[in-house]
Design a protein around this motif. Structure first.
Motif, PDB file in Angstrom:
ATOM      1  N   VAL A   1       0.856  -1.185   0.000  1.00 17.51           N
ATOM      2  CA  VAL A   1       0.000   0.000   0.000  1.00 17.51           C
ATOM      3  C   VAL A   1       0.890   1.232   0.000  1.00 17.51           C
ATOM      4  CG1 VAL A   1      -1.820   1.268   1.195  1.00 17.51           C
ATOM      5  CG2 VAL A   1      -1.747  -1.242   1.333  1.00 17.51           C
ATOM      6  N   SER A   2       0.729   2.110  -0.985  1.00 14.24           N
ATOM      7  CA  SER A   2       1.435   3.398  -0.956  1.00 14.24           C
ATOM      8  C   SER A   2       0.538   4.440  -0.302  1.00 14.24           C
ATOM      9  CB  SER A   2       1.829   3.826  -2.364  1.00 14.24           C
ATOM     10  OG  SER A   2       0.683   4.026  -3.174  1.00 14.24           O
ATOM     11  N   GLY A   3       1.142   5.542   0.140  1.00 13.07           N
ATOM     12  CA  GLY A   3       0.361   6.501   0.910  1.00 13.07           C
ATOM     13  C   GLY A   3      -0.246   5.828   2.117  1.00 13.07           C
ATOM     14  N   ALA A   4       0.519   4.916   2.720  1.00 13.25           N
ATOM     15  CA  ALA A   4      -0.047   3.996   3.709  1.00 13.25           C
ATOM     16  C   ALA A   4      -0.424   4.653   5.025  1.00 13.25           C
ATOM     17  CB  ALA A   4       0.932   2.849   3.967  1.00 13.25           C
TER      18      ALA A   4
ATOM     19  N   ILE B   1       4.090   1.833   2.360  1.00 10.68           N
ATOM     20  CA  ILE B   1       5.068   2.832   1.929  1.00 10.68           C
ATOM     21  C   ILE B   1       4.579   4.184   2.420  1.00 10.68           C
ATOM     22  CG2 ILE B   1       6.263   3.889  -0.025  1.00 10.68           C
ATOM     23  CD1 ILE B   1       5.660   1.363  -1.633  1.00 10.68           C
ATOM     24  N   ALA B   2       5.439   4.885   3.175  1.00 13.14           N
ATOM     25  CA  ALA B   2       5.060   6.175   3.755  1.00 13.14           C
ATOM     26  C   ALA B   2       6.300   7.051   3.857  1.00 13.14           C
ATOM     27  CB  ALA B   2       4.409   5.982   5.126  1.00 13.14           C
ATOM     28  N   GLY B   3       6.094   8.306   4.226  1.00  7.01           N
ATOM     29  CA  GLY B   3       7.196   9.257   4.303  1.00  7.01           C
ATOM     30  C   GLY B   3       7.590   9.586   5.719  1.00  7.01           C
ATOM     31  N   GLY B   4       8.782   9.161   6.135  1.00  7.85           N
ATOM     32  CA  GLY B   4       9.305   9.504   7.445  1.00  7.85           C
ATOM     33  C   GLY B   4       9.295   8.345   8.418  1.00  7.85           C
TER      34      GLY B   4
END
Length: 335
Positions: free
Chosen positions: A152-155, A177-180
């Protein structure tokens, strides 16, 4: 009621990032409900990445918000006066009422909610469009099967947190998948994902090889762009790619970047399919029952990012989505 109804209206079509001058802060008279109508005060307003697409004058699944029109938004209102047989003062109602302080409605598309079962904001998130989107995107479009590997992106967003947890509830291995590092830790430690990839700090292609060594059976895409390409390169045989959104592309001033690895669909006998959640509206009650049961059993945790403020704060709070500052469902609570 107040003498005026504060509204946010679209002043200009944005180019690239949405700017303060693209909005008009407007005061309109507060209406009284006529026959067959009810009035209410807005309590919670939903903020969603799809809003950016609604501002562009181009073909889509909904007509664009018109210049001078109140910004489209889902919201929860509390009924204050009613001449409608199905709604009475004190009821909490969810619907697409727009970014405004007061509402008058004929009830079309509106639904009473039970705030004793869940907080009002949850009907804009886990029990609202994001939850429905994750549910039907995975189970219908993605044709999810027990034991599969799901990415899952933008998870860490509203849909992503739900999609990953629903996949876990269905017995799948889930990689987010996420940022940070904070978001990635939340996915694994709190929401039960099997692994998380920080796209800001890691090589996503390499990380996908590590965490999905046998390939990706279902890729739930919320971001598009380079991450979609990386996932296409790791598809398992007969994999499915669910196109939910592409937040990395929404503010582009150049044409949307298409996938360069699309031939993986041929090699892996895979498919890629987009969907619009409104097509499943007749089945929303069953989905809500299933999601409520998972929440009650502790298999799905509700993640909400509620920001207090006024209608006039909407433009700035909306930018949190595109700066990646929210975790879970972003909601404006009018205070």
């Amino acid at each position: 009621m107040s003498a005026t109804n504060r509204q946010i209206r679209l002043a200009a079509r944005p180019t690239g990032d949405v700017k303060a001058e693209d909005w008009e802060h407007f005061s309109a008279p507060v209406e009284e409900p006529g026959p067959g109508r009810f009035a209410g005060r807005t309590r919670f307003i939903s903020l969603d990445p799809a809003m950016r697409g609604w501002l562009d004058d181009r073909p889509s699944y909904l007509p664009p918000v018109g210049i001078g029109e109140v910004m489209r938004a889902g919201s929860v209102i509390e009924v204050t006066a009613s001449n409608h047989p199905d709604f009475k003062p004190g009821d909490h109602v969810v619907g697409t009422f727009g970014v405004q302080e007061y509402v008058v409605s004929d009830g079309k598309g509106a639904m009473r909610i039970d705030t004793s079962l869940a907080p009002p904001s949850t009907y804009l998130g886990a029990l609202g469009m994001p939850g429905m989107t994750a549910y039907f995107g995975l189970l219908d479009v993605g044709a999810l099967k027990d034991g599969e590997t799901v990415v899952v992106s933008g998870a860490a967003g509203a849909v992503g947190t739900m999609a990953g947890q629903i996949a876990k509830a269905k017995g799948c291995r889930v990689v987010g998948i996420a940022g940070g590092p904070e978001k990635c830790a939340l996915l694994v430690d709190e929401l039960g994902f099997d692994a998380a990839i920080d796209y800001r700090a890691e090589d996503v292609r390499k990380a996908l090889r590590q965490h999905a060594p046998d390939g990706i059976d279902v890729y739930f895409d919320n971001v598009g762009g380079d991450i979609l390409d990386a996932a296409l390169a790791r598809l398992a045989m007969h994999g499915r790619v669910v196109i939910c959104g592409a937040i990395s592309q929404y503010n582009n001033t150049e044409p949307v970047k298409g996938p360069s690895n699309y031939l993986s669909l041929l090699v892996r006998r895979a498919r890629m399919e987009g969907f619009v959640v409104f097509d499943y509206a007749k089945r929303f009650p069953q989905a809500a029952q299933d999601i409520s049961a998972w929440i009650g059993a502790g298999r799905v945790k509700v993640k909400e990012h509620v920001v207090g403020g006024t209608v006039d704060d909407f433009p700035e709070i909306l930018q949190m989505l595109f700066r990646g500052e929210n975790v879970g469902k972003l909601v404006l609570e009018l205070t």
